[in-house]
Design a protein around this motif. Sequence first.
Motif, mmCIF file in Angstrom:
data_model
loop_
_atom_site.group_PDB
_atom_site.id
_atom_site.type_symbol
_atom_site.label_atom_id
_atom_site.label_comp_id
_atom_site.label_asym_id
_atom_site.label_seq_id
_atom_site.Cartn_x
_atom_site.Cartn_y
_atom_site.Cartn_z
ATOM 1 N N MET A 49 0.828 -1.204 0.000
ATOM 2 C CA MET A 49 0.000 0.000 0.000
ATOM 3 C C MET A 49 0.864 1.256 0.000
ATOM 4 S SD MET A 49 -3.042 -1.088 2.659
ATOM 5 C CE MET A 49 -3.779 0.537 2.539
ATOM 6 N N HIS A 50 1.967 1.218 0.725
ATOM 7 C CA HIS A 50 2.889 2.359 0.733
ATOM 8 C C HIS A 50 3.465 2.592 -0.667
ATOM 9 C CE1 HIS A 50 3.719 3.824 4.920
ATOM 10 N NE2 HIS A 50 2.970 2.761 5.206
ATOM 11 N N LEU A 51 3.853 1.518 -1.339
ATOM 12 C CA LEU A 51 4.390 1.647 -2.692
ATOM 13 C C LEU A 51 3.345 2.229 -3.640
ATOM 14 C CD1 LEU A 51 6.336 -1.734 -3.000
ATOM 15 C CD2 LEU A 51 7.328 0.550 -2.758
ATOM 16 N N ARG A 52 2.116 1.762 -3.499
ATOM 17 C CA ARG A 52 1.035 2.281 -4.342
ATOM 18 C C ARG A 52 0.795 3.759 -4.060
ATOM 19 N NH1 ARG A 52 -1.589 1.602 -9.123
ATOM 20 N NH2 ARG A 52 -3.754 2.278 -8.981
ATOM 21 N N ALA A 53 0.783 4.127 -2.778
ATOM 22 C CA ALA A 53 0.567 5.531 -2.422
ATOM 23 C C ALA A 53 1.694 6.411 -2.963
ATOM 24 C CB ALA A 53 0.450 5.671 -0.905
ATOM 25 N N ALA A 54 2.936 5.912 -2.928
ATOM 26 C CA ALA A 54 4.071 6.681 -3.460
ATOM 27 C C ALA A 54 3.920 6.878 -4.951
ATOM 28 C CB ALA A 54 5.374 5.961 -3.140
ATOM 29 N N TRP A 55 3.456 5.841 -5.659
ATOM 30 C CA TRP A 55 3.255 5.963 -7.107
ATOM 31 C C TRP A 55 2.144 6.960 -7.407
ATOM 32 C CZ3 TRP A 55 -0.910 4.832 -10.343
ATOM 33 C CH2 TRP A 55 -0.626 4.816 -11.702
ATOM 34 N N LEU A 56 1.040 6.888 -6.643
ATOM 35 C CA LEU A 56 -0.054 7.836 -6.852
ATOM 36 C C LEU A 56 0.391 9.263 -6.565
ATOM 37 C CD1 LEU A 56 -3.015 5.848 -5.242
ATOM 38 C CD2 LEU A 56 -2.676 6.327 -7.672
ATOM 39 N N TYR A 57 1.236 9.436 -5.562
ATOM 40 C CA TYR A 57 1.743 10.768 -5.217
ATOM 41 C C TYR A 57 2.500 11.378 -6.408
ATOM 42 C CZ TYR A 57 4.254 14.393 -2.601
ATOM 43 O OH TYR A 57 4.764 15.581 -2.164
ATOM 44 N N GLU A 58 3.274 10.559 -7.108
ATOM 45 C CA GLU A 58 4.017 11.054 -8.266
ATOM 46 C C GLU A 58 3.089 11.451 -9.409
ATOM 47 O OE1 GLU A 58 6.798 8.025 -9.302
ATOM 48 O OE2 GLU A 58 8.307 8.725 -7.863
ATOM 49 N N GLN A 59 1.955 10.740 -9.559
ATOM 50 C CA GLN A 59 1.056 11.034 -10.667
ATOM 51 C C GLN A 59 0.285 12.335 -10.477
ATOM 52 O OE1 GLN A 59 1.945 8.930 -12.956
ATOM 53 N NE2 GLN A 59 2.995 7.862 -11.263
ATOM 54 N N ILE A 60 0.244 12.834 -9.222
ATOM 55 C CA ILE A 60 -0.478 14.075 -8.954
ATOM 56 C C ILE A 60 0.177 15.257 -9.665
ATOM 57 C CG2 ILE A 60 -1.105 15.722 -7.123
ATOM 58 C CD1 ILE A 60 -1.321 13.340 -5.225
ATOM 59 N N PHE A 61 1.491 15.213 -9.849
ATOM 60 C CA PHE A 61 2.246 16.352 -10.355
ATOM 61 C C PHE A 61 2.781 16.061 -11.759
ATOM 62 C CE2 PHE A 61 2.740 16.092 -5.729
ATOM 63 C CZ PHE A 61 2.163 17.310 -5.360
ATOM 64 N N ALA A 62 2.687 17.060 -12.629
ATOM 65 C CA ALA A 62 3.178 16.889 -13.989
ATOM 66 C C ALA A 62 4.691 16.727 -14.026
ATOM 67 C CB ALA A 62 2.772 18.093 -14.848
ATOM 68 N N THR A 63 5.379 17.220 -13.006
ATOM 69 C CA THR A 63 6.839 17.108 -12.988
ATOM 70 C C THR A 63 7.302 15.668 -12.834
ATOM 71 O OG1 THR A 63 6.728 17.627 -10.627
ATOM 72 C CG2 THR A 63 7.304 19.430 -12.127
ATOM 73 N N THR A 64 6.492 14.825 -12.175
ATOM 74 C CA THR A 64 6.921 13.460 -11.894
ATOM 75 C C THR A 64 5.988 12.401 -12.476
ATOM 76 O OG1 THR A 64 5.755 13.583 -9.770
ATOM 77 C CG2 THR A 64 8.115 14.072 -9.763
ATOM 78 N N ALA A 65 4.904 12.786 -13.106
ATOM 79 C CA ALA A 65 3.928 11.826 -13.608
ATOM 80 C C ALA A 65 4.538 10.925 -14.680
ATOM 81 C CB ALA A 65 2.715 12.552 -14.171
ATOM 82 N N SER A 66 4.109 9.665 -14.696
ATOM 83 C CA SER A 66 4.528 8.743 -15.750
ATOM 84 C C SER A 66 3.868 9.156 -17.061
ATOM 85 C CB SER A 66 4.144 7.306 -15.386
ATOM 86 O OG SER A 66 2.751 7.203 -15.203
#
Length: 358
Positions: A49-66
């Motif tokens: 769940m922590h890994l998933r939350a970290a991935w979702l956190y990155e997708q929030i921002f255009a600077t880090t989104a996949s």
Amino acid sequence: MAWTVLSPSEISARLRGALRRYLPGTDALVWPNNLTAIVKTVAAGLHDMHLRAAWLYEQIFATTASVQHLERHGAELGIYRRPMARAEGVVTLNGYADTIYPAGIAFIAGNRLYHSISDARSDLAGLLTLTILSDDYGVATNIAAGETVERADPTQFPNLELEATVASGGIGGGADTETDASLRARILDRKRRPPQGGAYSDYEQFARAVPGVIQAWAFPFADAPGTVGVWFLFEGRENGIPEAGDIALVQDALEARRLIRAGLSVSAPIPSPLTITIANLAVDTVQTRAAIAASIAAMLVRRARPGVASAPFTLSRSWISEAISLAVGEDRHFLIDPSGDITYVGGEMPVLGTISYV
């Protein structure tokens, strides 16, 4: 702050501490007992769940989104990845005088095929002017002015020359699919500089939305009060300097979006070769010299822009020296030329010229 992902061991330690607090008289550290197994099992699930939350956190921002979610960020703003584009331009060759030649005449350059897109009539001297379009897509389909293309089928229209010359505008407009880095930069620029009803940043964003445009600048009073001037760079061209066909493409795109009240001029930067002289290079090898040239060229890509009367551009001598120092293998040098900062106006833009070593 960034999302911190706890390891399974860290989560287990916190769970064991919680059990001590909420279950008096128990100890999850004592073996054997079922609490140890329960804690490890729950910790493994929470780590996911922590890994998933970290991935979702990155997708929030255009600077880090996949990539997938970066494109969604762009779509919300009406910004989409620039597609591949075909090249178009004019060629001339000789044939019969005052004769109509149909569309579809094929030409070849390297392994690229081109076809004329409309009927054309030769003049009284037999000169035929054709607009041709590449069959393939991409920056590789662009051809510089003055180059020649061959007829793909010499048996068709035997009265026509076998070679045609690319006109002064060149064959341009061909572009590759936009890279992730370019798309991310445009999305971030749009967020940082939202539309303002015809601000200069709007014109820059309009130009950068055209396939093939890699950078653009807009300045006021290009021709007269109330006018806007746009200068841009185009992929696949030497030093990024666009040709007439590229300029026409961007001009048409901006004309379709600009404000009626503003006069508009679209131009190519005028390349001004930067001459550099370096002395006392401590490690003077072929590899070091190549690294220095690459570092200076990269610095110009990051920092250089056209200079105009309303917004002169000054190239700092310190930037050049810094770029030399950053080159792999360089240990010490003395920069002789230029001896000071250089200011550019009139649409001029510095490009890498000759580097001399003494």
